[in-house]
Every structure is written in C-alpha cells, then in structure tokens.
Design a protein around this motif. Structure first.
Motif, short mmCIF file in Angstrom:
data_model
loop_
_atom_site.label_atom_id
_atom_site.label_comp_id
_atom_site.label_asym_id
_atom_site.label_seq_id
_atom_site.Cartn_x
_atom_site.Cartn_y
_atom_site.Cartn_z
N GLY A 90 -12.62 5.16 1.35
CA GLY A 90 -12.99 6.46 1.90
C GLY A 90 -14.49 6.49 2.19
N GLY A 91 -15.13 7.60 1.79
CA GLY A 91 -16.55 7.79 2.08
C GLY A 91 -17.42 6.68 1.51
N ASP B 168 -11.83 8.85 -5.81
CA ASP B 168 -12.20 10.26 -5.85
C ASP B 168 -11.44 11.03 -6.93
N ASN B 169 -10.80 10.32 -7.86
CA ASN B 169 -10.11 11.08 -8.92
C ASN B 169 -10.12 10.33 -10.24
N ALA C 83 -1.73 0.95 -0.43
CA ALA C 83 -0.90 1.22 -1.61
C ALA C 83 -1.70 1.96 -2.67
N ASN C 84 -0.96 2.55 -3.61
CA ASN C 84 -1.57 3.21 -4.76
C ASN C 84 -1.94 2.16 -5.79
N VAL C 85 -3.17 2.22 -6.27
CA VAL C 85 -3.62 1.23 -7.24
C VAL C 85 -2.82 1.31 -8.55
N ARG D 203 -17.92 10.86 8.42
CA ARG D 203 -18.71 9.99 7.54
C ARG D 203 -18.07 8.64 7.28
N GLN D 204 -16.79 8.52 7.52
CA GLN D 204 -16.12 7.24 7.26
C GLN D 204 -16.17 6.47 8.58
N ASP E 186 -6.23 0.95 -0.73
CA ASP E 186 -6.35 2.40 -0.49
C ASP E 186 -4.98 2.92 -0.08
N MET E 187 -4.60 4.04 -0.68
CA MET E 187 -3.24 4.54 -0.43
C MET E 187 -3.16 5.50 0.75
N ASP E 188 -4.31 5.85 1.32
CA ASP E 188 -4.32 6.93 2.31
C ASP E 188 -4.30 6.44 3.75
N LYS F 55 -6.09 3.34 5.95
CA LYS F 55 -7.55 3.18 5.83
C LYS F 55 -7.91 1.73 5.52
N1 LIG Z 1 -4.59 5.99 -6.80
C1 LIG Z 1 -5.19 5.57 -5.69
N2 LIG Z 1 -4.85 4.40 -5.13
C2 LIG Z 1 -5.46 3.96 -4.00
N3 LIG Z 1 -6.42 4.65 -3.35
C3 LIG Z 1 -6.79 5.83 -3.87
C4 LIG Z 1 -6.21 6.34 -5.06
N4 LIG Z 1 -6.78 7.53 -5.34
C5 LIG Z 1 -7.69 7.75 -4.37
N5 LIG Z 1 -7.71 6.74 -3.48
C6 LIG Z 1 -8.54 6.62 -2.29
O1 LIG Z 1 -9.89 6.77 -2.60
C7 LIG Z 1 -10.58 7.22 -1.44
C8 LIG Z 1 -11.63 8.21 -1.86
O2 LIG Z 1 -12.41 8.50 -0.74
P1 LIG Z 1 -13.10 9.91 -0.49
O3 LIG Z 1 -13.65 10.41 -1.76
O4 LIG Z 1 -14.03 9.76 0.65
O5 LIG Z 1 -11.87 10.83 -0.16
P2 LIG Z 1 -11.15 11.16 1.20
O6 LIG Z 1 -9.76 11.57 0.82
O7 LIG Z 1 -11.30 10.07 2.18
O8 LIG Z 1 -12.01 12.37 1.73
P3 LIG Z 1 -11.89 13.96 1.46
O9 LIG Z 1 -11.15 14.10 0.15
O10 LIG Z 1 -13.32 14.37 1.35
O11 LIG Z 1 -11.17 14.47 2.63
C9 LIG Z 1 -9.54 7.81 -0.50
O12 LIG Z 1 -9.49 7.05 0.68
C10 LIG Z 1 -8.26 7.71 -1.29
O13 LIG Z 1 -7.14 7.37 -0.51
#
Ligand SMILES: Nc1ncnc2c1ncn2[C@@H]1O[C@H](COP(=O)(O)OP(=O)(O)OP(=O)(O)O)[C@@H](O)[C@H]1O
Ligand SMILES: [Zn+2]
Length: 652
Positions: free
Chosen positions: A21-22, A112-113, A89-91, A54-55, A43-45, A67
């Motif tokens: 992400g960012g 981000d979590n 995929a999800n880590v 910003r990305q 990255d799962m998104d 991503k």
């Molecule tokens: N469990 C996980 N497995 C894989 N990737 C993850 C997991 N949790 C979060 N991510 C990834 O971590 C990245 C965090 O990036 P960022 O903080 O920039 O969030 P974002 O979702 O891209 O932006 P925003 O939340 O600001 O819209 C994201 O691309 C998200 O998909």
C-alpha cells in the motif's frame, strides 16, 4: 564493511515485504533502487481509486487489479533484471507458514492493522527471521527492528487499542465534538437505519420513567401512515428536545457541568417555513443511491462551511426524508460508512445540533467526516521517509550490525530542526508472553465460565491466535483444523459449551492450560486462578488475564466527564470508536544523540507531539525524566511500558 561487500550482501539477500500500500509502494521502489534483487511481496488487496494519490506505482487503469502484481510490473519496468515474486493473498493464509518464512533473510512490514502485524511477528519469531516493522499516520511515522533474542519483539510493548469513550459521556454528558459524532453515528444513525435487533443505548435514553416498561412504544418506529416530514420532526424533537429535558431532570449530573439546552424544531425553523425542503424526485438520479444528497437538494455546496443551527436542522430533516423516500430498501441494515454522502450529512447535522445543545463548537461536514470516518490523511512524504528508513535498517540487519540498529520516530514538529528521532532498541521484555516463556494468569469463575468464553474472549481476542489448540496436561480440550474427524469436531463443540470445572479433564484453580497456535507455532501457558465475583463494569469479560501486555487505556486523563459514574447500561460501558491502528507509541525511549546532549525540553516536546496528535493521547500526560548515563547519551523516559524504564537495557 566496504561498499562492494555491502552491495554483495544486498544483492544476495532474499526479502519478504508484507503490504504493498502506501508504505509498500515506496518500499518496493527503494529496495529495487538500492540493489535488492530477490523480493517477495504479499498483499491481499486490489487497487482502489482512493489509493492512487500516493501509491504511485498504480494508475487509473489498474483499479481492481492485485496490488502485489501491479507493483511488481511497475518496478520491473525500471529494474527489469531483478526477481519480484507477488502473492495476492492474506499473510494469515496457511501457505505462509514457518517454513515459508524461513527462506527469507529479513521480513519488512508495510501493513495497516494490528492483527496482521502480530501474526507476522509470531511467524518471524518462530522462523527466527528478523523483522523490520513500520507504521505511518499523517506526519507521524516509525520504524522498529525486531531480532529474536536481541531486541524487543513487536508485542513486547503494549499497543494502543481503539479509542473508547464511557457510555455515559456519549449518551448524557458530551464535552467534545467527537462525543457528539460518536452519539450521532453509533447510536442515532444505528437506531434510525441499522439493524433493529441490535442493542442500542438510545433505547435507554429514549423513554422516561413512565414509558420505560417493556411494552412502551418505540419512539423511533415510524407509525403506519405517518407522514415522513412529520416523522422527521417528531424524531428531531424527541432526541434534541425531549431527551435533553429528561436528562436535565437529573440534578446531580449537572452540579458541576453546564446544563444543556433542549432544542425543538419549531424553535429553529422559521414559522412560515412549514418545512418544505428540496424538491424530491421519486427515483434516485441515475438509479445510484450514493448520489442522493441533502446538501445538493438544499443548495449547500461547500463541505468546509460550518452550517448554522438552522442549516443543520434542515439538513437533518432533509436527509432523514431522503433516506425514507429514496433509500427505503437500505433501512434496517445500514452501517455508517464514511463514503456514504447522505449518511455523513445526517451524522454531521445531528452531531452539530447536539453540540449546539451542549455548548460545544460546531464543525463543517468535511471535519465531521474526518472524525466520523477516523480519517487521518495519509502523507506521501512520510511514507517515503519511513520506507527509506526501513531499507537502512534492513541493510544493518543483513550485516548483523547489532550495535547500530535504531528504532526511528518521525515526529510532526522538528526539534532543533530534527525531524527524525533515532532510538536504540531495547532487549526483549522478559514478561512478554510472545517472545519469552512467561506464563499468563487467568482469574475466572471455573464453575460458571464455559470453555467457549476462554476461546473467544481470551485466546482469540486477546492473544490473537488463529488456529488455537488448548490442552490440560495431555488432555486435548479444544482444537480447530481441516483434518479433524467428525467425532473430534463434535467432541470439541460439546466441550465449548461446558463449564470449565465440568470438562472431561476439569479446569479449576491451580490448573495450567497450554494454549498453542499451530500456524504461528506459538505456545503459551495460562495459570488458572478461581475467582467467584467480577465487577461487571470494570471486568465485563467476567475474567481477568494478567501477565499480558495490556494496552494503555485511552481518554482517561483530564476528562471531567469521567467523574460521572452514572451508567446507562451494565453490559456495554464503552462506545468504541475505531481509529486507524497506528502503531506509534513512544515507550521508554533512549534518544541517541551521538554524544552531544540535546535539551530535554526539545526532546520531550518532540516526543510528546509524536505520542499525542492522533496517536495516543495517554502518553502526553506523562512527565519525561532525564537520566544521564556514562557514555553521555541522554535517556528520556516517557514511561509507557509495563517494564520499569530502569530495567530496560540497551541492545549491545
Ligand atoms: N492480512 C493481510 N495480508 C496481506 N496484506 C494485508 C493484510 N492486511 C493489510 N494488508 C495490506 O497492507 C496494505 C496497507 O497499506 P495502506 O496502509 O496504504 O492501506 P490501503 O488500504 O492501501 O489504504 P487506505 O486504507 O488508506 O485506503 C494494504 O495494501 C493492505 O491490503
Ligand atoms: Zn516480545
């Protein structure tokens, strides 16, 4: 180490990045430009339009795509000969097990979590792979290094939890605008448009003594044939007028507070305005309900304007009407969403009317949306700085340059023109249940609590385990997994419903449970202590876990509303407001100033600003103290950990 040799180490390293992400986009670019040649990304998104500002590896045409994959393609365009392996995929997936992690020299987080961060921390510990962890929020950021046995693990220090507010502050005695937003969003909006079967503290506040019986009419129900405008005004008068008058009846509450003013719609709306607002078409424009807007129908254009009480009143009534006329099918299952324009409008207006009643300054829709959606606007430059620091620490880790590891905090207000605060990492926390073998203690009523309570409230919620297994001696009490026989699944299900003392292998005071997560390869022991009674308010779980790095609680200090012990609900005492799970905590920090002394006031003000802002207000009230040690470093302690600061040792 010479630069040739240094480059060799970088070239031959195999690194795993989690999150594209960012921070991740910046990080991948910087890794590639620094000479790294074997990079794996999870990255799962998929890419969203809102990521594009910003990305920078992503473009409009990539929206909807992975991503990890798009980031790889973008970087290969300017570094075609390196290897980048993407995983969409999800880590937390089972394929990313300890063996997977073992293949890497270092793991770099751009997540981000909290949940995913804790999971990666445990896998890095189990695989014995160093982790460089990071986080940003607005202008604030941090990078930390976690090497098993040498430095603290990610979980050695408590993490801030989502901010929560006492229910009585939200339902009865707001003193800040955020309290009004929480009330409007979590109580009023949920009551009007959310799932009716969910408990809601407005239920308690919405009836006086006379009508509080079970059968009392729900004031929020729209009566059959009730005109929608009439309904809107009835709701308005009920929540902003009648309920406030009821609350004023409790003299004790207002002894040391300003009394709120009840507001009725007829006092605000001009007499000749027999309440007609914008013109309504029957159907949504282009059939898209997200385009419905009370601001648009009332001709209010600028989201940065602060509306008057009259404007807020008109927006509130118009938005309520629009929900019923144009979005009736959504009613009953709406959850507040910061990207839902009409929802933001009604929440802003309701919060402002309540704020007016309590003498709290009103806010614009733009500001209210930021508070309600917990939005801290991301700053691309902070991400870039943090990504650069991650790479610097990764290189030190690859060289085994233990003495030079630094945790670095990016602060909002530079102190003596210094934006970055490097801090020497600390040794592992001996009381950390994740990286040391310190057992935890659980006080619980073993003849009342069920195994399910322990699995849900403790093992999953507090200990962050995904696939837990619980053992008492050699007896297996609970397990999850795909390879279980049907009869085993049935047995474990039956155990979940049993009271602890009545399990096949009874769990009573003195029992030691072993709890394990098979994927994280993480085990800990829990000493069980029987206790008869729990305080429903302070210990709502009905059990108490200790020896656990308890997150600092928030909103405790300087909040006069906390003096009010009055409660409206025995079950839920706090309304939880989610904040971005930012990780910026300044625990007891040692500031490395390279031999020169920095004025304590410089450091402490920078530290305090980093520790406050949106991040963690609890730290701001702590008084830093200065200790000089023999090598001329200044040690600033902002005690945030559960380890006494003096017990902390610098990593040698
Ligand atoms: N469990 C996980 N497995 C894989 N990737 C993850 C997991 N949790 C979060 N991510 C990834 O971590 C990245 C965090 O990036 P960022 O903080 O920039 O969030 P974002 O979702 O891209 O932006 P925003 O939340 O600001 O819209 C994201 O691309 C998200 O998909
Ligand atoms: Zn630890």
């Amino acid at each position: 180490m010479g630069s040739e040799q240094q480059l060799e180490v970088i070239k031959s390293a195999k690194v795993l990045m989690v999150g594209a992400g960012g921070i991740g986009c910046e990080l991948l670019k910087t890794l590639a430009l620094s000479g790294f040649q074997d990079i794996h990304i999870i990255d799962m998104d998929t890419i969203e339009v809102s990521n594009l500002n910003r990305q920078f590896l992503f473009r409009q045409s990539h929206v909807g795509q992975s991503k990890a994959k798009v980031a790889r393609e973008a970087v290969l365009r300017f570094r075609p000969n390196i290897n980048i392996t993407p995983y969409h995929a999800n880590v937390k997936g089972p394929e990313f097990n300890v063996d997977f992690f073992k293949q890497f020299n270092v793991v770099l987080n751009g997540l981000d979590n909290l949940d995913a961060r804790r999971h990666v921390n445990r896998l890095c510990l189990a695989a014995d792979v160093p982790l460089v962890e990071s986080g940003t929020t607005g202008f604030l950021g941090q990078v930390t290094v976690h090497v098993k046995g040498k430095t603290e693990c990610y979980e050695c220090q408590p993490k801030p939890t989502p901010k929560s507010y006492p229910v009585c502050t939200i339902t009865s005695t707001p003193s800040k605008f955020v309290h009004c937003i929480v009330w409007a969003k979590d109580l009023l909006f949920a009551k009007l448009f959310g799932d009716k079967s969910q408990g809601n503290d407005l239920n308690v506040r919405s009836s006086d003594g006379a009508s509080s019986s079970e059968n009392a009419e729900d004031a929020f129900e729209r009566r059959a044939d009730e005109d929608v405008e009439q309904y809107g005004r009835r709701i308005y008068d009920h929540v902003f007028g009648y309920n406030i008058e009821m609350a004023l009846g409790n003299e004790e509450t207002w002894k040391n507070r300003n009394r709120p003013k009840p507001i009725y719609s007829c006092d605000v709306l001009p007499e000749n305005l027999s309440y007609q607002n914008g013109t309504l078409e029957k159907d949504c424009p282009n059939g898209d309900s997200s385009l419905v807007s009370a601001m648009a129908s009332l001709g209010l254009k600028n989201p940065q304007d602060i509306w008057s009480l009259l404007e807020n009143t008109r927006i509130f009534l118009e938005a309520l009407k629009l929900f019923f006329v144009k979005r009736e099918k959504d009613i009953g299952n709406l959850i507040f969403d910061k990207d839902d324009q009409l929802a933001v409008e009604i929440v802003t207006a309701a919060a402002n009317i309540r704020a007016a009643s309590f003498g709290i300054p009103l806010h614009s829709l733009f500001e209210a949306k930021g508070i309600a959606g917990n939005i801290v606007h991301a700053v691309a430059t902070t991400n870039a700085i943090i990504a650069g620091l991650i790479v610097i620490e990764a290189i030190k880790v690859l060289h085994g340059d233990t003495n030079r590891y630094r945790m670095t905090y990016c602060v909002e207000h530079p102190a003596r023109k210094m934006l970055l605060m490097p801090v020497e990492p600390f040794e592992p926390n001996k009381a950390c249940y994740v990286c040391s073998e310190t057992p935890l203690t659980l006080e619980v009523n073993t003849s009342r609590s069920k195994l399910r309570d322990i699995v849900e409230k403790i093992v999953k919620n507090k200990l962050g385990m995904n696939l837990p297994l619980i053992m008492h001696g050699s007896a297996l009490l609970y397990e999850v997994g795909d390879d279980l026989e049907e009869v085993e699944v049935a047995n474990y299900e039956a155990n979940l419903e049993k009271v602890l003392a009545e399990l096949p292998s009874p769990v009573t005071g003195g029992t030691v449970l072993t709890v394990e997560d098979l994927q994280q390869e993480f085990t800990c022991s829990i000493n069980i202590k029987h206790r008869e009674e729990f305080d429903e308010e302070k210990e709502p779980d009905g059990m108490l876990l200790s020896g656990w790095t308890q997150p600092p609680t928030t909103e405790k200090d300087n909040d006069p509303t906390l003096a009010n012990k009055e409660s409206t609900s025995s079950a839920a005492q706090t309304a939880v407001v989610e904040v971005d799970e930012v990780e910026i905590v300044l625990p007891s920090v040692r500031v490395d100033i390279g031999g020169a002394k920095r004025k304590l006031s410089d450091i402490s003000s920078a530290a305090t600003s980093a520790a406050t802002g949106v991040v963690d207000a609890t730290h701001s009230s702590r008084k830093p103290e200065e200790i000089e040690d023999d090598d001329n470093d200044v040690v600033v302690m902002i005690d945030g950990g559960n380890l006494g600061a003096n017990k902390k040792k610098r990593v040698q």
